[in-house]
Design a protein around this motif. Sequence first.
Motif, PDB file in Angstrom:
ATOM      1  N   TYR A  13      72.474  20.208  44.418  1.00  0.00           N
ATOM      2  CA  TYR A  13      72.654  18.864  45.191  1.00  0.00           C
ATOM      3  C   TYR A  13      73.889  18.700  46.220  1.00  0.00           C
ATOM      4  O   TYR A  13      74.972  19.592  46.157  1.00  0.00           O
ATOM      5  CB  TYR A  13      73.015  17.805  44.266  1.00  0.00           C
ATOM      6  CG  TYR A  13      71.809  17.493  43.019  1.00  0.00           C
ATOM      7  CD1 TYR A  13      70.629  16.959  43.515  1.00  0.00           C
ATOM      8  CD2 TYR A  13      71.782  18.146  41.822  1.00  0.00           C
ATOM      9  CE1 TYR A  13      69.556  16.770  42.685  1.00  0.00           C
ATOM     10  CE2 TYR A  13      70.973  18.107  40.997  1.00  0.00           C
ATOM     11  CZ  TYR A  13      69.577  17.550  41.441  1.00  0.00           C
ATOM     12  OH  TYR A  13      68.466  17.127  40.450  1.00  0.00           O
ATOM     13  N   ALA A  14      73.741  17.835  47.073  1.00  0.00           N
ATOM     14  CA  ALA A  14      75.028  17.449  48.056  1.00  0.00           C
ATOM     15  C   ALA A  14      75.929  16.966  47.216  1.00  0.00           C
ATOM     16  O   ALA A  14      77.108  16.937  47.841  1.00  0.00           O
ATOM     17  CB  ALA A  14      74.610  16.654  49.182  1.00  0.00           C
ATOM     18  N   THR A  15      75.865  16.262  46.295  1.00  0.00           N
ATOM     19  CA  THR A  15      77.160  15.444  45.650  1.00  0.00           C
ATOM     20  C   THR A  15      77.058  16.060  44.110  1.00  0.00           C
ATOM     21  O   THR A  15      75.849  16.411  43.418  1.00  0.00           O
ATOM     22  CB  THR A  15      76.853  13.918  45.768  1.00  0.00           C
ATOM     23  OG1 THR A  15      75.468  13.587  45.178  1.00  0.00           O
ATOM     24  CG2 THR A  15      76.737  13.518  47.423  1.00  0.00           C
ATOM     25  N   CYS A  16      78.146  15.720  43.409  1.00  0.00           N
ATOM     26  CA  CYS A  16      78.404  15.585  42.000  1.00  0.00           C
ATOM     27  C   CYS A  16      78.434  14.130  41.734  1.00  0.00           C
ATOM     28  O   CYS A  16      79.153  13.439  42.115  1.00  0.00           O
ATOM     29  CB  CYS A  16      79.488  16.256  41.610  1.00  0.00           C
ATOM     30  SG  CYS A  16      79.373  18.171  42.059  1.00  0.00           S
ATOM     31  N   ALA A  17      77.564  13.704  40.764  1.00  0.00           N
ATOM     32  CA  ALA A  17      77.647  12.228  40.285  1.00  0.00           C
ATOM     33  C   ALA A  17      77.837  12.111  38.694  1.00  0.00           C
ATOM     34  O   ALA A  17      76.888  12.521  37.942  1.00  0.00           O
ATOM     35  CB  ALA A  17      76.083  11.518  40.584  1.00  0.00           C
ATOM     36  N   SER A  18      79.001  11.894  38.596  1.00  0.00           N
ATOM     37  CA  SER A  18      79.590  11.761  37.047  1.00  0.00           C
ATOM     38  C   SER A  18      79.729  10.541  36.412  1.00  0.00           C
ATOM     39  O   SER A  18      80.612   9.788  36.908  1.00  0.00           O
ATOM     40  CB  SER A  18      80.923  12.676  37.104  1.00  0.00           C
ATOM     41  OG  SER A  18      80.620  14.044  37.612  1.00  0.00           O
TER      42      SER A  18
END
Length: 248
Positions: free
Chosen positions: A65-70
């Motif tokens: 992915y283009a982001t990490c979403a935590s």
Amino acid sequence: MVILKSKHEIEAIRKACQVVAECHCKIAPLIKPGITTNEIERIFEDIILKHGAKPYTKGYKGYPYATCASVNDVIAHGFPSDKPLEEGDIVTIDTVAELDGWLGDSAWSYAVGKISPTAEKLMRVTKDCLDLGIAQAQPGNRLGDVTSAIQRHAESNGFGVVRDLLAHGIGRDLHEEPNYMHVGKPGKGLRIKEGMVFTIEPMITEGTYYLTIDPDGWTARTLDRKLAAQYEHTIAITAEGPQILTAQ
């Protein structure tokens, strides 16, 4: 080996950093109950591509992915998903943009609707830790001056400081030297010099600082499943002091 950057190179890194900063500015008012982290992922990727940049983490060591979403108990490297964010969640969005071969990196934690007093305090203290660390990133100081300021503030507020995920130098590569934990002692560690470019990115936990990794090989969660928050800037060390390249 720490790679010192010229003023020209720092300006090139700043351009990549400002793409990342724009992503965070655009998403902040949109984070509300009901939005999904996949939607945030698409918005970030669109902004990055619009600037002629690349989403650097997409494909990095297999990360998809283009982001990490935590979300909530996820400290870092969470995968975006179609699950809607709920009232009371906190979510950290981290992204890296590559522009003309140079990288910019920033993570930011966001409240989803009304959050608990504990979550509010965790987010506030974590952002304070970032600011306190940056203030110590002066030429002639040592990394221990940065990290001890972070550790002291977090722990004095009853929170933990993650040890197993590191801050890092950045330039043409994502993880240059120095790689370092956000804990330490004043006056110890690497000397901070003009021309250094690195991240300060404290990951602060409501409870224990120990973590586990999900079966996906990426998602890092607090061992006790309590909340975590993170704020990250890329900074450059100049003769006048630290410059925040990812300033929003």
